[in-house]
Motif scaffolding. Sequence first.
Motif, mmCIF file in Angstrom:
data_model
loop_
_atom_site.group_PDB
_atom_site.id
_atom_site.type_symbol
_atom_site.label_atom_id
_atom_site.label_comp_id
_atom_site.label_asym_id
_atom_site.label_seq_id
_atom_site.Cartn_x
_atom_site.Cartn_y
_atom_site.Cartn_z
ATOM 1 N N UNK A 47 0.836 -1.200 0.000
ATOM 2 C CA UNK A 47 0.000 0.000 0.000
ATOM 3 C C UNK A 47 0.869 1.248 0.000
ATOM 4 N N UNK A 48 0.291 2.364 0.403
ATOM 5 C CA UNK A 48 1.054 3.617 0.469
ATOM 6 C C UNK A 48 0.521 4.464 1.613
ATOM 7 N N UNK A 49 1.419 5.373 2.088
ATOM 8 C CA UNK A 49 1.026 6.285 3.172
ATOM 9 C C UNK A 49 1.432 7.714 2.780
ATOM 10 N N UNK A 50 0.737 8.651 3.411
ATOM 11 C CA UNK A 50 1.089 10.068 3.256
ATOM 12 C C UNK A 50 1.684 10.535 4.565
ATOM 13 N N UNK B 260 5.589 13.395 -1.892
ATOM 14 C CA UNK B 260 4.803 12.362 -2.600
ATOM 15 C C UNK B 260 4.423 11.263 -1.602
ATOM 16 N N UNK B 261 3.447 10.471 -2.007
ATOM 17 C CA UNK B 261 3.078 9.341 -1.165
ATOM 18 C C UNK B 261 4.235 8.306 -1.106
ATOM 19 N N UNK B 262 4.311 7.597 0.003
ATOM 20 C CA UNK B 262 5.419 6.630 0.218
ATOM 21 C C UNK B 262 4.870 5.203 0.123
ATOM 22 N N UNK B 263 5.394 4.391 -0.839
ATOM 23 C CA UNK B 263 4.923 2.987 -0.932
ATOM 24 C C UNK B 263 5.480 2.166 0.252
ATOM 25 N N UNK B 264 4.651 1.246 0.752
ATOM 26 C CA UNK B 264 5.077 0.388 1.868
ATOM 27 C C UNK B 264 4.711 -1.079 1.575
ATOM 28 N N UNK B 265 5.429 -2.019 2.238
ATOM 29 C CA UNK B 265 5.172 -3.470 2.104
ATOM 30 C C UNK B 265 5.197 -4.100 3.488
ATOM 31 N N UNK C 33 -5.782 4.650 7.937
ATOM 32 C CA UNK C 33 -5.114 4.033 9.090
ATOM 33 C C UNK C 33 -3.883 4.854 9.449
ATOM 34 N N UNK C 34 -3.740 5.170 10.743
ATOM 35 C CA UNK C 34 -2.598 5.962 11.212
ATOM 36 C C UNK C 34 -1.419 5.031 11.502
ATOM 37 N N UNK C 35 -0.218 5.498 11.112
ATOM 38 C CA UNK C 35 1.022 4.741 11.298
ATOM 39 C C UNK C 35 2.005 5.567 12.109
ATOM 40 N N UNK D 70 2.010 9.409 9.720
ATOM 41 C CA UNK D 70 1.640 8.922 8.386
ATOM 42 C C UNK D 70 0.270 8.301 8.456
ATOM 43 N N UNK D 71 -0.408 8.294 7.312
ATOM 44 C CA UNK D 71 -1.722 7.641 7.216
ATOM 45 C C UNK D 71 -1.851 7.053 5.826
ATOM 46 N N UNK D 72 -2.614 5.947 5.740
ATOM 47 C CA UNK D 72 -2.784 5.316 4.448
ATOM 48 C C UNK D 72 -3.506 3.982 4.608
#
Length: 582
Positions: free
Chosen positions: A287-290, A344-349, A363-365, A375-377
């Motif tokens: 997914x990705x987060x901002x 920019x948005x940050x991709x995550x795995x 969802x808050x990270x 971050x949220x995403x």
Amino acid sequence: MSGTSKDVVYVDVDDEITGIIDKVTSSSAKVIALVLPKRASVFQSIVNMKLLKKRAEVAKKHIVLITSEASLMPLAGNVGLYVAKTLQSKPEVPETLAAVSELPEEIEEAPLAGPEDFDAGKESTTPVGQLAGPGEPSVNQSPEETVELDNSETPASGQAPKGKDGNIAALAAAGGSGKAAKGGKGKKLKVPNFNRFRKLLVFGVLALILLIVLWILAFRVLPKATVDITTQTSNVNASLNLTLDTSATALDTTSNTVPAQTQQQQKSNTEQAPATGKKNEGDKATGSVTMSATKCGGNPFSFPNDVPAGTGISANGLTFITQANTAFVGSGGSGGCFTYSATSNTPITAQSGGSQDNLGSGTSFTVAGRSDVTASGSTNGGTDNIVTVVQQSDIDGAEAKLKNDQNTDAVKQQLEQNLQNNSLYPIEVTFHASKPNISPSVQAGSQAGSVTVTESITYTMFGAKKSDLQKLLDNSINKQIDTNKQSIQDDGLSQTSFSVANSGSGNSLQVSLQTTATIGPHIDANSLKPQIAGKKSGDVKSLIGSLPGVTNVQVHYSPFWVGSAPGNTGKITIKFEKSSSQ
């Protein structure tokens, strides 16, 4: 030939047994002498012999073979046919190869039918040739044929033959097959049994050899003597520091360095343990987060540091990894704090697979190590695939069980035996086990149903020549006694206590030993043995009892029949014992 009771029939070399039987049965005589040619092959068969005798018995004829060939005698004897060398000789049944037949003493048999003027008792002493009658040739004898008689074998007129020949001739005349004439007594033939004599001779030789062997065992091998000498003794304590060196080639009595050898044995043990870990091998959620950063101090125009790729962020107890670098731009804020937004948005795995990592939008990270960044995403795509994996605790448990199951007694005994086989004295205290080498079949975290742990250990033990240790002990003990009056009766090596002083270096090992030696009067056992060899118990006691310092002597001979010490000094054992007053 109707007027005679005996007939002479000459057999040709080419005659068949059937033709001979016809000649016998066609003769009117009751006793028929068959004159055989040399090398009469028809009579070399026991079957032909039996057939001839059988047909003669049926025709009530009595056969006498006239031949001197030795090869025919056993066959005629086995069948029971009478044989004579010449027409003037007395017929008799030859001896067989297996045994000699014995004639019965009496028979009662009806006389054979014959001419009225034939007296069997009277004619039994007459040779076969004479009974045939002069001038009356047999059916197979031409008038010109004559038979030369042996006058030396012809009995005097009116006198019966003596011995067994006379009896057999009487049997032939009377028509008996191995029986004497009625009213007469036959003598039993006494022939030595050579097979029995041969067996007795063999048994006698074996018995003699056995007696010799038993005599050697009883009086040379088995006899032993044990002499227990009780003397006035004292104890001496001995303590010695030694260096066992595998590189040394000779004993050094100055530094007490002893040449040594080591025996090693590697032992491997295995232990299997079930895998207890669980791992989700499903697809990882992505997914990705901002991200945004807040700065409440310092230079407001200085942008917050970037969040590098590989940074861990977490939400709901789940961990995700950023896949790209995140930088911040812009400014604004209130109350003295400034807010910066990601470019920019940050991709995550997700860090591991599983559907639990699928998180909804908004969802808050939290960002690891960055309290100023939020971050949220959302994430999705995670699937479940639960597998069993090996944990480190599984490996540790198998290793602990291997240590508890270690049994070194068998290894120690084997190393001691190996040293003894090399004529070395094993020093048990030097037994050493190396650090275990542990190797699991599966590493922790790997998928498997179980794990096998292998433990390899190398065991080592030192050994030295017993003579080297005894020499060092004797040197130490002799320094404490008067060797002119006292001697070492027991150096105490068998009761020695060893301890490891230190591990030494490389090929050497330092050990110390303590023991108690027994000291007594100076008596040389090796020189004493030849003096008591062959002596009786009383003489041995008198000889040894006269030595100074000896308080008692006990002599034991074995086995029970031995009455004196063996001549072989190797069979004599001398033991020294302490006096009971000590």
